[in-house]
Design a protein around this motif. Structure first.
Motif, mmCIF file in Angstrom:
data_model
loop_
_atom_site.group_PDB
_atom_site.id
_atom_site.type_symbol
_atom_site.label_atom_id
_atom_site.label_comp_id
_atom_site.label_asym_id
_atom_site.label_seq_id
_atom_site.Cartn_x
_atom_site.Cartn_y
_atom_site.Cartn_z
ATOM 1 N N TYR A 1 0.851 -1.192 0.000
ATOM 2 C CA TYR A 1 0.000 0.000 0.000
ATOM 3 C C TYR A 1 0.892 1.249 0.000
ATOM 4 N N SER B 1 -3.538 -2.279 -8.979
ATOM 5 C CA SER B 1 -3.204 -1.720 -7.667
ATOM 6 C C SER B 1 -3.817 -0.338 -7.464
ATOM 7 N N HIS C 1 -4.538 0.024 -3.514
ATOM 8 C CA HIS C 1 -3.168 -0.112 -3.009
ATOM 9 C C HIS C 1 -2.341 1.141 -3.312
#
Length: 418
Positions: free
Chosen positions: A174, A250, A255
């Protein structure tokens, strides 16, 4: 017969239709939605003004080369959609395109703010009207920041603080921010402009305004963000597939929880999200900064050919496209949030513009910073800076070497325009 002709001219004047129908051409680039909207606008504006307009449209690839060839041969369209940084290439002193100030009786120039007029003025001549004004701002996934227990950042230091919290509370992988590729070029100019009060290029001397030390400080700030895990590194992003951020899983799943991109690209980045909500956050401050460092420009402009045989007719059509209800409705937001105040008001009233678009654009227009030179968007300058910063990101150049390369290479490009 004379009386009948006079009466006809009066009727045509009252309806906005020209007594002398002209055959015009208009050129632009874009995707299918822009092509459809523009052709519809040309139909309604042609009907309103009494002129016929032949559309000439392409994709982005090769359009610069096409227009360059046409202008060199005097075969360009009467009305042209041009990329803003092309203006000083095509018309360095403002004399190679029509000065739209001379057509102010036909085109309502009051619909554009001073910044938009200034950015398209060369040698005191207004060479284009902005289709829209856009700028780079920060966008964040509000839900992901809330999961981390954080407010949205307001400074670069807040990003660094967020990185440690993200890793602790959300886990590996993250990141509070994503800054890779060509966006690093614009971001670098934002933070250096805040620190120095200067834009990249000084148009009065046609040289890079930043010193080597000032550029080094900005480049090292970018490396600090990478080292603090605020953003994935350039090499890591490439290893993961090197796809556009809005196509990256992502990004979609949260993320990557922030980015620095144009205000006009909201839907491109918001629609792929499967987790969270994207919100604009203006510009983050740099410690000791004296301004917002906003990177603001006309996304594209409409210009008129000085070789047009029907200049007044072309001006009538252009005013219809940008300022009159029929053209505004047909054009819609195919070129982003319109710069014309009349178009903005009409599209906001009929629901064609969503509140978040207006909110983001207001952040851009209200932010402070030195004027961005059109030469900062010159294709050779942009390519040089991107390639040099990529070499730095891969460890092939030091910050000092990268700064020196940017200054020397950019000054070499600018030398051609002195």
């Amino acid at each position: 017969m004379k009386r009948s002709t006079t009466a006809l001219a009066t009727v045509l004047a009252l309806t906005g239709i020209s007594a002398h129908s002209a055959e015009l051409r208009m050129s632009w680039w874009g995707g299918d939605s822009r092509h459809v909207a523009t052709q519809a606008a040309l139909e309604v504006c042609g009907a309103k003004t009494g002129h016929s307009i032949k559309p000439e449209f392409t994709g982005w690839g090769g359009h610069l080369e096409k227009v360059t060839t046409q202008l060199a041969g005097g075969t360009e369209a009467d009305i042209m959609q041009l990329n803003w940084p092309w203006l000083p290439i095509f018309s360095p002193d403002g004399t190679n395109l029509v000065d739209l100030n001379t057509l102010s009786d036909t085109i309502d120039l009051s619909n554009w703010n001073e910044a938009a007029i200034a950015q398209a003025t060369l040698g005191g001549k207004l060479n284009g009207l902005a289709a829209s004004q856009t700028g780079m701002i920060y966008w964040f996934n509000q839900d992901i920041y809330e999961q981390a227990g954080l407010a949205l950042p307001t400074s670069i230091d807040d990003l660094v603080t967020a990185a440690a919290v993200f890793e602790d509370k959300l886990g590996e992988g993250y990141f509070p921010f994503y800054l890779v590729g060509e966006d690093v070029v614009k971001w670098l100019q934002n933070v250096v402009a805040q620190s120095t009060g200067k834009g990249l290029i000084d148009d009065s001397t046609m040289t890079v305004a930043y010193t080597q030390d000032e550029l080094v400080a900005g480049i090292e700030m970018y490396q600090m963000l990478v080292d603090a895990k605020v953003t994935p590194s350039w090499p890591d992003a490439a290893a993961a597939g090197n796809v556009q951020l809005y196509e990256n899983p992502s990004w979609a799943d949260g993320h990557y929880a922030g980015t620095y991109v144009w205000d006009s690209t909201y839907f491109k980045y918001a629609e792929p999200l499967t987790v969270g909500t994207l919100v604009p956050s203006g510009l983050l401050s740099v410690e000791g900064g004296s301004n917002d460092g906003v990177y603001r420009k006309a996304s594209m402009v409409f210009s008129l050919s000085k070789n047009s045989d029907n200049l007044e007719a072309a001006a009538q059509v252009l005013n219809c496209l940008l300022n009159e209800p029929e053209g505004i409705t047909a054009m819609g937001t195919a070129r982003g949030l319109p710069a014309s105040k009349a178009a903005q008001a009409q599209l906001a009233a009929d629901g064609s513009i969503v509140d978040i678009q207006t909110e983001a654009n207001d952040m851009v227009l209200q932010a402070s910073g030195p004027e961005v030179s059109a030469y900062a968007e010159h294709p050779e300058v942009r390519s040089l800076m991107t390639d040099t910063l990529e070499l730095f990101a891969y460890g092939e150049l030091s910050a000092q070497e990268a700064a020196e390369e940017i200054i020397l290479g950019t000054n070499e490009v600018l030398e051609k325009y002195k």
